[in-house]
Design an enzyme around this catalytic site. Structure first.
Site, mmCIF file in Angstrom:
data_model
loop_
_atom_site.group_PDB
_atom_site.id
_atom_site.type_symbol
_atom_site.label_atom_id
_atom_site.label_comp_id
_atom_site.label_asym_id
_atom_site.label_seq_id
_atom_site.Cartn_x
_atom_site.Cartn_y
_atom_site.Cartn_z
ATOM 1 N N GLU A 1 3.656 -4.055 1.458
ATOM 2 C CA GLU A 1 3.677 -5.295 0.821
ATOM 3 C C GLU A 1 5.077 -5.998 0.788
ATOM 4 O O GLU A 1 6.108 -5.201 0.612
ATOM 5 C CB GLU A 1 2.934 -5.516 -0.454
ATOM 6 C CG GLU A 1 1.568 -5.151 -0.384
ATOM 7 C CD GLU A 1 0.590 -6.130 0.315
ATOM 8 O OE1 GLU A 1 0.964 -7.079 1.083
ATOM 9 O OE2 GLU A 1 -0.695 -6.453 -0.585
ATOM 10 N N ASN B 1 0.752 -11.885 4.620
ATOM 11 C CA ASN B 1 2.153 -12.337 4.104
ATOM 12 C C ASN B 1 3.197 -11.273 4.823
ATOM 13 O O ASN B 1 4.471 -11.008 4.339
ATOM 14 C CB ASN B 1 1.871 -11.516 2.606
ATOM 15 C CG ASN B 1 1.312 -10.203 2.544
ATOM 16 O OD1 ASN B 1 1.225 -9.563 3.531
ATOM 17 N ND2 ASN B 1 0.872 -9.967 1.147
ATOM 18 N N ASP C 1 -3.808 3.578 6.371
ATOM 19 C CA ASP C 1 -3.868 3.425 4.748
ATOM 20 C C ASP C 1 -5.539 3.538 4.586
ATOM 21 O O ASP C 1 -6.446 3.777 5.205
ATOM 22 C CB ASP C 1 -3.475 2.049 4.295
ATOM 23 C CG ASP C 1 -3.902 0.906 5.716
ATOM 24 O OD1 ASP C 1 -5.005 1.055 6.358
ATOM 25 O OD2 ASP C 1 -3.258 -0.164 5.494
ATOM 26 N N HIS D 1 2.696 -8.130 5.883
ATOM 27 C CA HIS D 1 2.555 -6.708 5.779
ATOM 28 C C HIS D 1 2.250 -5.851 7.005
ATOM 29 O O HIS D 1 1.427 -6.426 7.814
ATOM 30 C CB HIS D 1 1.685 -6.555 4.480
ATOM 31 C CG HIS D 1 0.021 -6.702 4.546
ATOM 32 N ND1 HIS D 1 -0.746 -6.730 3.499
ATOM 33 C CD2 HIS D 1 -0.625 -6.237 5.659
ATOM 34 C CE1 HIS D 1 -1.752 -7.052 3.939
ATOM 35 N NE2 HIS D 1 -1.972 -6.713 5.192
#
Ligand code: F6R
Length: 242
Positions: free
Chosen positions: A142, A135, A67, A137
């Site tokens: 996400e 979280n 990313d 990811h």
């Protein structure tokens, strides 16, 4: 899924690096999927050491990063390209022309996503290294009702921006968007190495790997992959030994 727990960070880094180095030793043209963030740094340092000693060469390796932030100036210290150069590429014998990071400054980000996907499709990743977000990811996929398979632009969750603000002067400087490989691209890798460190991720890594498979925890999709090795420090592993 092979879940390994290490007493010390040093052992974790040595084992992580040795999995990557062994692959490259047996397959000099290996294609590596790489990650940024704090998690892989120790493994990269160990790879730098092994390369410096001549135990492994990355001359013929190709790499694809997961990313990149959207909209950070190319010379900004926190772009993932800068991170990779600083933390790994500048210190090993890889040909930088063979290292790929999505272009977060492309005029047409949809076209850039397609271009990246085409390269991933042609290349076929041998080993994908992953960290884990608080979280759940992976890459910047996400939690959501739907997940995307291919490379795409994503709006970062507030908790992700908060987690990453430690690398910036203030939260306002943390980009709101990123371009990321999709979960389909990640799961296509022949082998996946998930690395998780710290007590603050003990709960999420346990839920991701032992709970239901759900888009609310993107990392839970790793349960569907036939060849995943998970490296945990003892703090992150605490719920696996209860
Ligand atoms: C990094 C990436 C992210 C990180 C994750 C954990 O390229 O895609 O998924 O792996 O946010 O970050 P750290 O390692 O900083 O805790």
């Amino acid at each position: 899924m092979n879940i390994l727990t290490f007493e010390t960070n040093e052992e974790l880094n040595q084992n992580g690096a040795s999995i990557i180095a062994s692959l490259v030793q047996t397959k000099p043209h290996a294609v590596l999927g790489l990650a940024t963030g704090s998690t892989p740094i120790g493994i990269y340092q160990e790879l730098i050491r092994l390369c410096g000693k001549g135990y492994v060469s990355f001359k013929q390796v190709t790499s694809y990063n997961l990313d990149e932030y959207v909209g950070l100036p190319a010379d900004h210290s926190e772009t993932y390209r800068t991170f990779m150069n600083k933390q790994l590429f500048d210190h090993i014998d890889i040909d930088k022309a063979n290292t790929h990071v999505p272009n977060g400054n492309a005029a047409d980000l949809q076209a850039e996503s397609k271009r990246y996907d085409q390269m991933l499709f042609d290349a076929s990743i041998d080993l994908q290294l992953l960290g884990l977000g608080h979280n759940g990811h992976i890459g910047f996929n996400e939690p959501d009702r739907h997940l995307q398979s291919g490379t795409h632009v994503v709006t970062l969750k507030e908790e992700t921006r908060q987690a990453n603000k430690r690398f910036f002067n203030s939260i306002d400087e943390v980009p709101t968007q990123a371009i990321t490989m999709g979960v389909g691209s990640i799961l296509k890798a022949k082998m996946i190495m998930l690395v998780v460190r710290g007590a603050d991720k003990a709960d999420i890594v346990h839920r991701a790997l032992t709970g239901p498979i759900t888009t609310d925890i993107p990392a839970s999709l790793l349960q569907t992959h036939p060849n995943v090795v998970v490296l945990l420090d003892k703090e992150a592993a605490k719920h696996f030994h209860e």
